[in-house]
Scaffold this motif. Structure first.
Motif: not given
Length: 678
Positions: A69-76, A150-160, A231-236, A242-244
């Motif tokens: 279950x990852x939450x990280x920027x798309x460009x590490x 500021x702002x930041x774009x992140x990816x969330x990947x959930x793969x159980x 599931x995967x998603x992309x958000x800014x 905030x997103x929880x």
């Protein structure tokens, strides 16, 4: 407690095989289970719902099939991370920092709010008693993503990956488009045959209108090798937004059907208050207080609250050498840990935990003595002894370290040292805690009478060798401890002891035997076993800690001096780290290599500390070794079982015994330094 120094990491530091170093993880827990969160924002290990349940996320042991279950920027490579616990709490914060913005990922398992209410009994009295009442524990994994600049774009990947990545599941996106005007938090469900989970998503617009509110659109993805879709998603996120994300079981009638930001704020506040209040019970005021307090918190997270059991570690099959076969399951409670556990909990002010742990152990002893036979060396968190070992052939293991094992085949080994550790725990509890009951004493008498029949038998001892049994010196020392504590307890409490003379005879004969057969006069050193009489073993460092021998006895000091030598010169210490024994020379039936043992290094520190009371020259060595060992902890002051020759942590993490030994070494070292200043 001040927060530990943050570690900085470039998010792209997973190696070419897709794994992070073991020390690049922090732990969160709720006294039912734990999760390991990497410094690049991924939950790579979590059993659900309990410590010994099958994994849901297990990328730590297989990067392709394990689940995460990852939450990280798309460009590490675009940012660095810092990870720390919030002050005095098991709430983990991972911070992404770049020129454009800063985002916090806050991870925790909620703890219930505590309230004090009047007791309902004895209402005829003028005085009204009160009692502590807790709300129902919310079994949630909470991950809160907050933009603070500021702002930041992140990816969330959930793969159980359910049931150790063996069980297929069906993924359903319940609520695809997300916006500020959507009150439903349930977003995705993951249903397997044995477990149904749901993902709740809560968006906080930060005071802005719906046009600026972040949207979250999930899509399903099937990864090669996995049994079901993720599931995967992309958000800014912009500053203040905030997103929880909340993982919980998917059941028909939730008490909290839709989770809101306000609810999560309340849960986070209650969780922070719980940990702050619990850590405030600590009576430790000595040196290295921050590291010691962190160890307390880790031990608390390793406690299974319903029974009081403490697991040796929350993980399984993290290797003791990369590519090696020494990969074991530590999600159980060892009797061997009981002495240190009781001592630490009672001396440091955590009496409730000591009472619960002692009740757990005492109940198991009474059951064993009633049924007859040897005491099992380990139990499940519920007190059971059925722990069959099996290999998960479909998992590749951490960095290809196979086999991956669950269960533990050592559960019914003959390891007679456990009687000494158990009796020491009972004695210490009677001394520093509460007087033991008559029923417990009767069980103790039956147990020690049984131990009388074991004195001449070989065993597999503390290191759980997997070939032939031997007469290990450590086991003989701990059998001496068993009878010594039984006799002391009888005298201290004036308890009837029908077999006193036999106990006394056994204690004295064991001492004579160890001094005659367990010491090599040509080497001037205690040895590993009567059979391996030229092999040294660091387990003997426990001898002065259990008062078998005085720390300034020439025989013990000669042994310590030999252990301090490097392995190539016949010792066990390299770069200030202590090995159990030399695996190149000693065949233990397992094969492969291993690292230096964290616990043994702390034992050496404490042995030197006790020797320094009589021989001050050892004090500087003790402090130097202790400080050196602390430098091998991770950024959150966590220790695994071992340290590799390259300085990386190895083995299951975090290990309870490592942290128990750390606390004991710090406590005694600080006390010795204070005594020396007088």
């Amino acid at each position: 407690m001040a927060t530990a120094t943050c570690n900085t990491l470039n998010v792209s530091t997973r190696d070419v095989a897709g794994y992070l170093p073991i020390e690049n993880y922090g732990m969160i827990g709720n006294m039912r289970t734990c999760a390991l969160v990497s410094m690049d924002g991924s939950v790579d290990f979590m059993c659900w719902p309990d410590f010994d349940s099958p994994t849901v996320f297990c990328r730590l042991l297989d990067k392709d099939k394990g689940g995460f279950f990852s939450i990280a920027p798309p460009e590490p490579g675009s940012c660095t991370t810092k990870q720390q616990y919030l002050p005095s709490a098991a709430i983990l914060q991972t911070r992404y920092i770049s020129e454009e913005g800063v985002v916090n990922v806050v991870d925790f398992f909620p703890r219930p709010n505590e309230a004090v209410t009047p007791a309902t009994k004895n209402k005829h009295k003028a005085y009204r008693e009160s009692q502590d009442v807790y709300e129902t524990l919310k079994k949630w994994l909470v991950r809160r993503v907050e933009c603070i600049r500021g702002q930041m774009t992140l990816d969330v990947d959930v793969f159980p990956a359910f049931d150790y990545a063996r069980e297929p599941h069906i993924t359903t996106i319940v609520n695809n488009a997300r916006g500020g005007d959507n009150p439903q938090s349930k977003t995705v469900t993951f249903h397997s045959r044995s477990l149904k989970l749901q993902l709740d998503v809560i968006i906080d617009c930060g005071g802005g209108d719906s046009t600026t509110c972040p949207n979250l659109i999930f899509k399903k993805v099937q990864k090669e090798g996995m049994k079901g879709e993720g599931v995967v998603a992309h958000f800014t996120l912009q500053e203040g937004q905030a997103i929880s994300f909340v993982i919980r079981e998917d059941i028909p009638d939730h008490v909290t059907e839709n989770i809101t930001t306000k609810i999560l704020d309340s849960r986070q506040h209650d969780t922070h208050a719980y940990w702050y209040n619990w850590l405030s019970k600590s009576s430790y005021k000595g040196g290295w207080r921050e590291v010691v307090t962190r160890s307390f918190m880790i031990l608390k997270m390793l406690t299974y609250e319903p029974t009081g059991a403490i697991v040796a570690a929350p993980t399984f099959s993290i290797p003791e050498a990369i590519g090696g076969v020494r990969n074991w399951d530590y999600r159980f409670s060892w009797v061997r840990d009981s002495s240190f556990t009781i001592y630490i909990l009672l001396r440091m002010g955590f009496t409730d935990e000591a009472d619960a742990y002692m009740e757990f152990i005492s109940g198991l002893v009474r059951k064993t003595t009633t049924e007859g036979g040897d005491l099992p060396i380990m139990f499940t968190i519920r007190g059971h002894t059925d722990i069959p070992e099996q290999e998960l052939d479909h998992l590749d293991g951490y960095k290809g370290s196979r086999p991956v094992r669950i269960g533990n085949g050592a559960a019914f080994h003959k390891q007679f040292d456990i009687y000494g550790e158990l009796m020491d725990a009972i004695y210490l509890y009677n001394k520093y805690g509460k007087p033991i009951s008559w029923d417990t004493w009767v069980s103790v008498r039956k147990m020690l009478d049984h131990v009388l029949t074991l004195l001449d038998q070989p065993d597999m001892s503390i290191w759980e060798v997997r070939n032939h049994k031997q007469h290990f010196v450590y086991s003989k020392v701990m059998l001496w401890v068993a009878f010594d504590r039984g006799l002391r307890l009888a005298d201290k409490r004036c308890l009837p002891c029908p077999n006193r003379e036999r106990w006394l005879g056994a204690r004295d004969s064991l001492y004579e035997e160890v001094m005659e057969k367990g010491y090599n006069t040509q080497m001037d050193s205690f040895i590993q076993s009567y059979e391996n009489n030229t092999m040294i073993d660091s387990s003997i460092l426990i001898a002065p800690l259990v008062f078998f021998i005085t720390p300034n006895d020439p025989r013990f000091l000669n042994t310590v001096d030999r252990i301090l030598l490097p392995p190539e010169k016949g010792g066990l210490t390299s770069a200030g780290l202590v090995y159990r024994y030399n695996t190149e020379l000693s065949n233990d039936g397992v094969g492969g290599h291993e690292g230096a043992f964290s616990m043994c290094t702390f034992w050496l520190v404490e042995a030197l500390t006790r020797a320094a009371v009589y021989e001050p020259v050892y004090m500087e060595k003790a402090v130097t070794l202790f400080e050196n060992m602390l430098s091998f902890s991770n950024h959150l002051s966590m220790f695994s079982e071992e340290i590799s020759r390259s300085g990386e942590q190895l083995g299951n993490t975090p290990q309870a015994f490592s942290h128990l030994a750390l606390i004991s070494a710090a406590f005694n070292l600080d006390r010795a330094k204070s005594f020396a200043r007088r």
